[in-house]
Scaffold this active site. Structure first.
Site, PDB file in Angstrom:
ATOM      1  N   ASP A  86      35.515 -28.187  47.343  1.00 35.73           N
ATOM      2  CA  ASP A  86      36.759 -28.860  47.778  1.00 35.73           C
ATOM      3  C   ASP A  86      36.446 -30.088  48.609  1.00 35.73           C
ATOM      4  O   ASP A  86      36.694 -30.080  49.805  1.00 35.73           O
ATOM      5  CB  ASP A  86      37.561 -27.803  48.585  1.00 35.73           C
ATOM      6  N   GLU A  97      42.892 -36.127  51.467  1.00 36.68           N
ATOM      7  CA  GLU A  97      43.684 -35.216  50.630  1.00 36.68           C
ATOM      8  C   GLU A  97      44.211 -34.050  51.462  1.00 36.68           C
ATOM      9  O   GLU A  97      45.343 -33.599  51.304  1.00 36.68           O
ATOM     10  CB  GLU A  97      42.825 -34.687  49.468  1.00 36.68           C
ATOM     11  N   GLU A  98      43.347 -33.552  52.345  1.00 31.67           N
ATOM     12  CA  GLU A  98      43.682 -32.328  53.086  1.00 31.67           C
ATOM     13  C   GLU A  98      44.733 -32.571  54.165  1.00 31.67           C
ATOM     14  O   GLU A  98      44.773 -33.632  54.785  1.00 31.67           O
ATOM     15  CB  GLU A  98      42.421 -31.779  53.769  1.00 31.67           C
ATOM     16  N   HIS A 155      39.274 -22.866  51.393  1.00 26.15           N
ATOM     17  CA  HIS A 155      39.691 -23.165  52.769  1.00 26.15           C
ATOM     18  C   HIS A 155      39.116 -22.197  53.798  1.00 26.15           C
ATOM     19  O   HIS A 155      39.722 -21.985  54.850  1.00 26.15           O
ATOM     20  CB  HIS A 155      41.225 -23.269  52.887  1.00 26.15           C
ATOM     21  N   ASP A 199      39.067 -30.908  40.994  1.00 26.04           N
ATOM     22  CA  ASP A 199      39.224 -30.320  42.330  1.00 26.04           C
ATOM     23  C   ASP A 199      38.922 -28.819  42.267  1.00 26.04           C
ATOM     24  O   ASP A 199      39.146 -28.175  41.233  1.00 26.04           O
ATOM     25  CB  ASP A 199      40.655 -30.558  42.846  1.00 26.04           C
TER      26      ASP A 199
HETATM   27 ZN   LIG Z   1      41.380 -28.247  50.175  1.00 24.96          ZN
END
Ligand SMILES: [Zn+2]
Ligand SMILES: *[C@@H]1O[C@H](CO)[C@@H](O)[C@H](O)[C@H]1NC(C)=O
Length: 377
Positions: free
Chosen positions: A139, A190-191, A325, A237
């Site tokens: 990620d 992105e996060e 995550h 992704d």
């Molecule tokens: Zn992520």
């Protein structure tokens, strides 16, 4: 190429996208990442496996790694930044910088910015603020490394093909019917910093899509804006964990999904892939119009582009990797064979997109089998 698959191509692409299936010899000759994907010492992957939260020294270092890579290995590519800044829920009122890096290579005969369509290969390079020390190997450190390998592997074949086309076009000016370039887009931010919302997420993608939508190409260009120049936005992704399943999310790009799945199945049958999953990575090649299409449930960097009409192929594992995550999404939890296999599958797809049969080193003299393979697509 069978007529049935040809008919699925959107009308615009049909004219420019030749997409000749690779021969077995070419598939076998495609360069492999090998040691460059080693998680400790690999020239492409290892430098990305560190925290790289936007605006931090880790982000600077990873961005520099990308710039150094393109400057050193791919001098014919044009690098550009698209920068923005934004306050985030975690920045205490301060503006955080977001820096997208775009590496572009167009055919040498293309002069007007608006006269070339492009295959955009996209991943985000930022990592999540929490948990502290989060690496984000799937990620999306591994997808970024895959894109570098793909760019590097296509480059010499593109050079040879385009040089030969330019030379022959001096005698025959109408021969330059291909106006397709390539773009590697490495997105920042992105996060989410706190909880995923429309304003706390996709900082880099939202800024880039909006800027490219409002930047006008010169009058009489084929494509009105840089956004409209994107023929396909192929987003990688959450890839690199073993046994992934990637469904086909969008009906409008199922034709591209099928080409990607066909690359996987041919590479597998040639024993070029090292992973041995229970099922193909791309699980839905046979899906029909009446089946369930789940596109729209996963928010990711494609959203601001798709909202503006860009065609998207979203290559993201669903379910997400079990380490998603968590602090365990690190180099040690990557499945090396799966990371390499994804790179090879997307490389085969992109090589066929640019119709590079016959232009890879080490696959010469096999054009007869190449002709045979064309009918399988
Ligand atoms: Zn992520
Ligand atoms: C964008 O950010 C990059 C990397 O920090 C920097 O080198 C570049 O000068 C910036 N560009 C602009 C236009 O500010």
């Amino acid at each position: 190429m069978k007529l049935s698959s040809l008919l699925l191509l959107p009308a615009l692409l049909r004219q420019t996208l030749a997409y000749t299936a690779f021969s077995d010899a070419t598939l076998t000759a495609l360069p492999r990442p090998g040691q460059d994907f080693d998680i400790h010492t690999g020239a492409l992957l290892a430098p990305i496996l560190r925290p790289r939260v936007p605006g931090t020294a880790g982000s600077d270092a990873v961005l520099q790694h990308f710039v150094d890579f393109f400057s050193r290995e791919l001098p014919d590519w044009t690098l550009s930044f698209q920068n923005s800044s934004s306050v985030t829920p975690a920045s205490g009122g301060r503006e955080v910088p977001f820096r997208n890096l775009i590496a572009t290579r167009d055919p040498p005969w293309v002069h007007g910015e608006g006269d070339v369509g492009r295959l955009a290969l996209v991943a985000h390079y930022d990592s999540k603020l929490t948990p502290a020390g989060f690496i984000g190997a799937t990620d999306s450190a591994a997808p970024c490394a895959m894109l570098l390998h793909i760019a590097r592997s296509l480059d010499p074949a593109l050079t040879k093909k385009w040089t030969a086309m330019s030379a022959s076009a001096e005698a025959e000016p109408d021969a330059l019917d291909e106006h397709t370039g390539i773009q590697i887009i490495l997105l920042d931010g992105e996060e989410a910093f706190h909880t995923w919302t429309h304003t706390d997420s996709l900082y880099g993608a939202r800024s880039l899509a909006s800027e490219w939508e409002s930047t006008l190409n010169p009058a009489l260009s084929t494509h009105r804006t840089p956004l409209a120049s994107i023929d396909l936005f192929l987003l990688l992704d959450l890839l690199g964990a073993a046994n992934p399943s990637v469904p086909s999310y969008f009906k409008t790009t199922h034709w591209a999904y099928r080409l990607l799945a066909s690359a996987e199945s041919r590479l597998r049958s040639l024993k070029i892939l090292g992973s041995e999953p229970a099922h193909p990575f791309l699980t839905e090649a046979g899906k029909g119009d009446g089946d369930r299409w789940v596109g729209g449930f996963i928010e990711d960097d494609h959203v601001p582009f798709m909202a503006r009409g860009v065609e998207v192929l979203h290559v993201i594992a669903s379910p997400f990797p079990s380490v998603w995550h968590t602090i365990e999404d690190d180099g040690a939890h990557l499945d090396g064979a799966t990371v390499e296999d994804w790179a090879m599958i997307v490389l085969a797809f992109a090589g066929q997109w640019f119709d590079l049969e016959g232009w890879f080193e080490g696959a010469a003299g096999e054009t007869e089998s190449g002709r045979g393979a064309r009918d399988e697509l």
